[in-house]
Design a protein around this motif. Structure first.
Motif, PDB file in Angstrom:
ATOM      1  N   ASP A 233       0.771  -1.175  -0.189  1.00  0.00           N
ATOM      2  CA  ASP A 233       0.059   0.033  -0.149  1.00  0.00           C
ATOM      3  C   ASP A 233       0.906   1.347  -0.081  1.00  0.00           C
ATOM      4  OD1 ASP A 233      -2.222  -1.558   0.038  1.00  0.00           O
ATOM      5  OD2 ASP A 233      -2.447  -1.567   2.207  1.00  0.00           O
ATOM      6  N   SER A 234       2.134   1.191   0.429  1.00  0.00           N
ATOM      7  CA  SER A 234       3.047   2.182   0.403  1.00  0.00           C
ATOM      8  C   SER A 234       3.769   2.209  -1.017  1.00  0.00           C
ATOM      9  CB  SER A 234       4.189   1.855   1.784  1.00  0.00           C
ATOM     10  OG  SER A 234       3.519   1.909   2.763  1.00  0.00           O
ATOM     11  N   PRO A 235       3.644   3.455  -1.891  1.00  0.00           N
ATOM     12  CA  PRO A 235       4.288   3.776  -2.931  1.00  0.00           C
ATOM     13  C   PRO A 235       5.840   3.415  -2.792  1.00  0.00           C
ATOM     14  CG  PRO A 235       2.945   5.462  -2.471  1.00  0.00           C
ATOM     15  CD  PRO A 235       2.975   4.638  -1.115  1.00  0.00           C
ATOM     16  N   LEU A 236       6.446   2.634  -3.687  1.00  0.00           N
ATOM     17  CA  LEU A 236       7.990   2.080  -3.468  1.00  0.00           C
ATOM     18  C   LEU A 236       8.696   2.491  -4.681  1.00  0.00           C
ATOM     19  CD1 LEU A 236       7.204  -1.679  -2.570  1.00  0.00           C
ATOM     20  CD2 LEU A 236       7.563   0.329  -0.839  1.00  0.00           C
ATOM     21  N   VAL A 237       9.899   3.026  -4.640  1.00  0.00           N
ATOM     22  CA  VAL A 237      10.919   3.108  -5.707  1.00  0.00           C
ATOM     23  C   VAL A 237      12.029   2.370  -5.442  1.00  0.00           C
ATOM     24  CG1 VAL A 237      12.331   4.885  -6.712  1.00  0.00           C
ATOM     25  CG2 VAL A 237       9.874   5.654  -5.835  1.00  0.00           C
ATOM     26  N   LEU A 238      12.431   1.712  -6.781  1.00  0.00           N
ATOM     27  CA  LEU A 238      13.821   0.711  -6.614  1.00  0.00           C
ATOM     28  C   LEU A 238      15.101   1.447  -7.156  1.00  0.00           C
ATOM     29  CD1 LEU A 238      11.934  -2.541  -8.266  1.00  0.00           C
ATOM     30  CD2 LEU A 238      12.056  -1.725  -5.604  1.00  0.00           C
ATOM     31  N   SER A 239      15.897   1.074  -6.302  1.00  0.00           N
ATOM     32  CA  SER A 239      17.204   1.699  -6.647  1.00  0.00           C
ATOM     33  C   SER A 239      18.322   0.568  -6.811  1.00  0.00           C
ATOM     34  CB  SER A 239      17.606   2.819  -5.790  1.00  0.00           C
ATOM     35  OG  SER A 239      18.729   3.540  -6.080  1.00  0.00           O
ATOM     36  N   GLY A 240      19.532   0.951  -7.057  1.00  0.00           N
ATOM     37  CA  GLY A 240      20.550   0.001  -7.237  1.00  0.00           C
ATOM     38  C   GLY A 240      20.291  -0.901  -8.188  1.00  0.00           C
ATOM     39  N   GLU A 241      20.964  -2.388  -7.784  1.00  0.00           N
ATOM     40  CA  GLU A 241      20.619  -3.319  -8.752  1.00  0.00           C
ATOM     41  C   GLU A 241      19.264  -3.742  -8.944  1.00  0.00           C
ATOM     42  OE1 GLU A 241      22.874  -6.874  -7.938  1.00  0.00           O
ATOM     43  OE2 GLU A 241      22.680  -6.660  -5.891  1.00  0.00           O
ATOM     44  N   SER A 242      18.547  -3.273  -8.086  1.00  0.00           N
ATOM     45  CA  SER A 242      17.072  -3.650  -8.101  1.00  0.00           C
ATOM     46  C   SER A 242      16.322  -3.172  -9.253  1.00  0.00           C
ATOM     47  CB  SER A 242      16.185  -3.277  -6.749  1.00  0.00           C
ATOM     48  OG  SER A 242      17.002  -3.518  -5.853  1.00  0.00           O
ATOM     49  N   ALA A 243      16.954  -1.934  -9.682  1.00  0.00           N
ATOM     50  CA  ALA A 243      16.511  -0.950 -10.858  1.00  0.00           C
ATOM     51  C   ALA A 243      16.914  -1.358 -11.998  1.00  0.00           C
ATOM     52  CB  ALA A 243      16.573   0.391 -10.484  1.00  0.00           C
ATOM     53  N   ILE A 244      17.853  -2.181 -12.313  1.00  0.00           N
ATOM     54  CA  ILE A 244      18.458  -2.645 -13.409  1.00  0.00           C
ATOM     55  C   ILE A 244      18.365  -4.143 -13.355  1.00  0.00           C
ATOM     56  CG2 ILE A 244      19.672  -0.482 -13.978  1.00  0.00           C
ATOM     57  CD1 ILE A 244      22.123  -1.876 -12.876  1.00  0.00           C
ATOM     58  N   GLY A 245      17.345  -4.909 -13.352  1.00  0.00           N
ATOM     59  CA  GLY A 245      17.274  -6.296 -13.222  1.00  0.00           C
ATOM     60  C   GLY A 245      17.525  -6.620 -14.517  1.00  0.00           C
ATOM     61  N   ASP A 246      17.465  -6.024 -15.832  1.00  0.00           N
ATOM     62  CA  ASP A 246      17.440  -6.544 -16.898  1.00  0.00           C
ATOM     63  C   ASP A 246      19.185  -6.715 -17.384  1.00  0.00           C
ATOM     64  OD1 ASP A 246      17.616  -3.901 -16.982  1.00  0.00           O
ATOM     65  OD2 ASP A 246      17.020  -3.718 -18.943  1.00  0.00           O
ATOM     66  N   ALA A 247      20.001  -5.972 -16.491  1.00  0.00           N
ATOM     67  CA  ALA A 247      21.405  -5.765 -16.671  1.00  0.00           C
ATOM     68  C   ALA A 247      22.181  -6.630 -15.976  1.00  0.00           C
ATOM     69  CB  ALA A 247      22.025  -4.358 -16.420  1.00  0.00           C
TER      70      ALA A 247
END
Length: 333
Positions: A233-247
């Motif tokens: 329910d809390s808006p989430l923003v991903l960073s670090g390697e979580s944000a580039i999972g395709d890489a």
């Protein structure tokens, strides 16, 4: 010269009571090039010929010392000088200072002779190079404003209130940061930023982030399963390697949110880390003007890049380099 080294050298000179003025910008000096440079102390002024030596060894300095001997006092600057090289430079009448603060500078009634300083640690270097005159340019609140400027540069064209909202600071704090950036030469008086200044500011922000703003935003370190997508329910923003999972295949999860996602913590049965954490929950310190952050969106590119580097992991640092090459200016759009 590395801008961080240039800032560290200037800061050390100020620590010793010397006025370094504003000319020249040491970061613009090429290796083994020489430029005129003035130092002042309580009404006394001396002009030096400053030579930047990436390797402060005798073999690398022999030619600059010899060719510039008749052109006035010499000042050799660089990252690190050995005891042996320092002794020989002193005996040859050459002044020097390194990034750690080892120095021999003599003019008028001034004599600075500092020996035995060790190279700066990463944390010491961050603290030193980001402060001038007792004012830390990269303090957490100011770093939030700088992050917003670097990510959404168009905010410089709008009212300070809009910048403050995005930065999540007061209008006064936003204005003070703009004034300091202008005073330090990063912003022009008309609040524009040139590419060279932007590059310097970006690198300084990234270097300061892990031990500064990044450290203050860390709320919980957990252990658990990190698969995506994440439902909360809390808006989430991903960073670090979580944000580039395709890489690369992420092994850690870095989440920014305005409040703790307790529902997600319970659903995933994450637990507080007793050993090596793989989940990092951090306080979101910006208000995205594009209204992202409603369903696991990626953080602004600058923050993704900073978190990759801050992980101190070879795999993530390699990914950071590729990410930087792809996104270049690290703007959020």
């Amino acid at each position: 010269m590395d801008p961080l080294l240039a800032e560290a050298l200037s800061a050390r000179l100020r620590d010793y009571g010397l006025d370094v003025g504003s000319d020249p910008d040491l970061s613009r000096i090429e290796p083994y090039a020489t430029v005129p440079f003035a130092l002042k102390y309580r009404g006394q002024e001396e002009r030096f010929q400053v030579t930047y030596a990436p390797q402060m060894t005798l073999s690398s300095l022999e030619q600059p010392i010899h060719t510039k001997r008749g052109e006035g006092k010499q000042l050799i600057v660089g990252p690190r000088i050995t005891d042996r090289s320092a002794e020989i430079l002193r005996s040859n009448g050459a002044n020097y200072i390194d990034g750690g603060g080892n120095a021999y500078i003599s003019f008028g009634d001034v004599l600075i002779d500092v020996r035995g300083r060790k190279p700066l640690t990463r944390l010491e270097r961050n603290a030193l190079v980001h402060s001038r005159g007792g004012v830390n340019l990269m303090s957490p609140k100011r770093a939030q404003v700088i992050f917003a400027i670097l990510s959404w540069e168009h905010l410089l064209d709008g009212p300070v209130r809009a910048l403050a909202v995005v930065s999540q600071v007061s209008v006064g704090q936003a204005q003070q940061t703009l004034d300091l950036l202008t005073e330090h030469g990063f912003l022009e008086r008309n609040r524009t930023i040139h590419q060279f200044s932007r590059d310097r500011l970006l690198e300084q922000w990234v270097q300061a982030y892990p031990s500064g703003l990044g450290a203050t935003q860390l709320r919980m370190q957990l252990v658990g399963e990190t698969s995506l997508p994440l439902e909360s329910d809390s808006p989430l923003v991903l960073s670090g390697e979580s944000a580039i999972g395709d890489a690369l295949r992420p092994e850690t999860l870095t989440i920014y949110s305005a409040q703790l996602p307790n529902d997600l913590i319970r659903a995933r049965r994450w637990r507080r880390a007793e050993g090596q954490p793989n989940i990092f929950l951090k306080m979101k310190f910006w208000e995205d003007p594009n209204q992202q952050g409603s369903g696991g969106d990626a953080a602004p590119p600058l923050l993704v890049y900073a978190d990759l580097l801050a992980a101190q992991d070879g795999r993530q640092r390699e990914a950071a380099g590729e990410f930087r090459r792809q996104r270049d200016q690290l703007r959020a759009g």
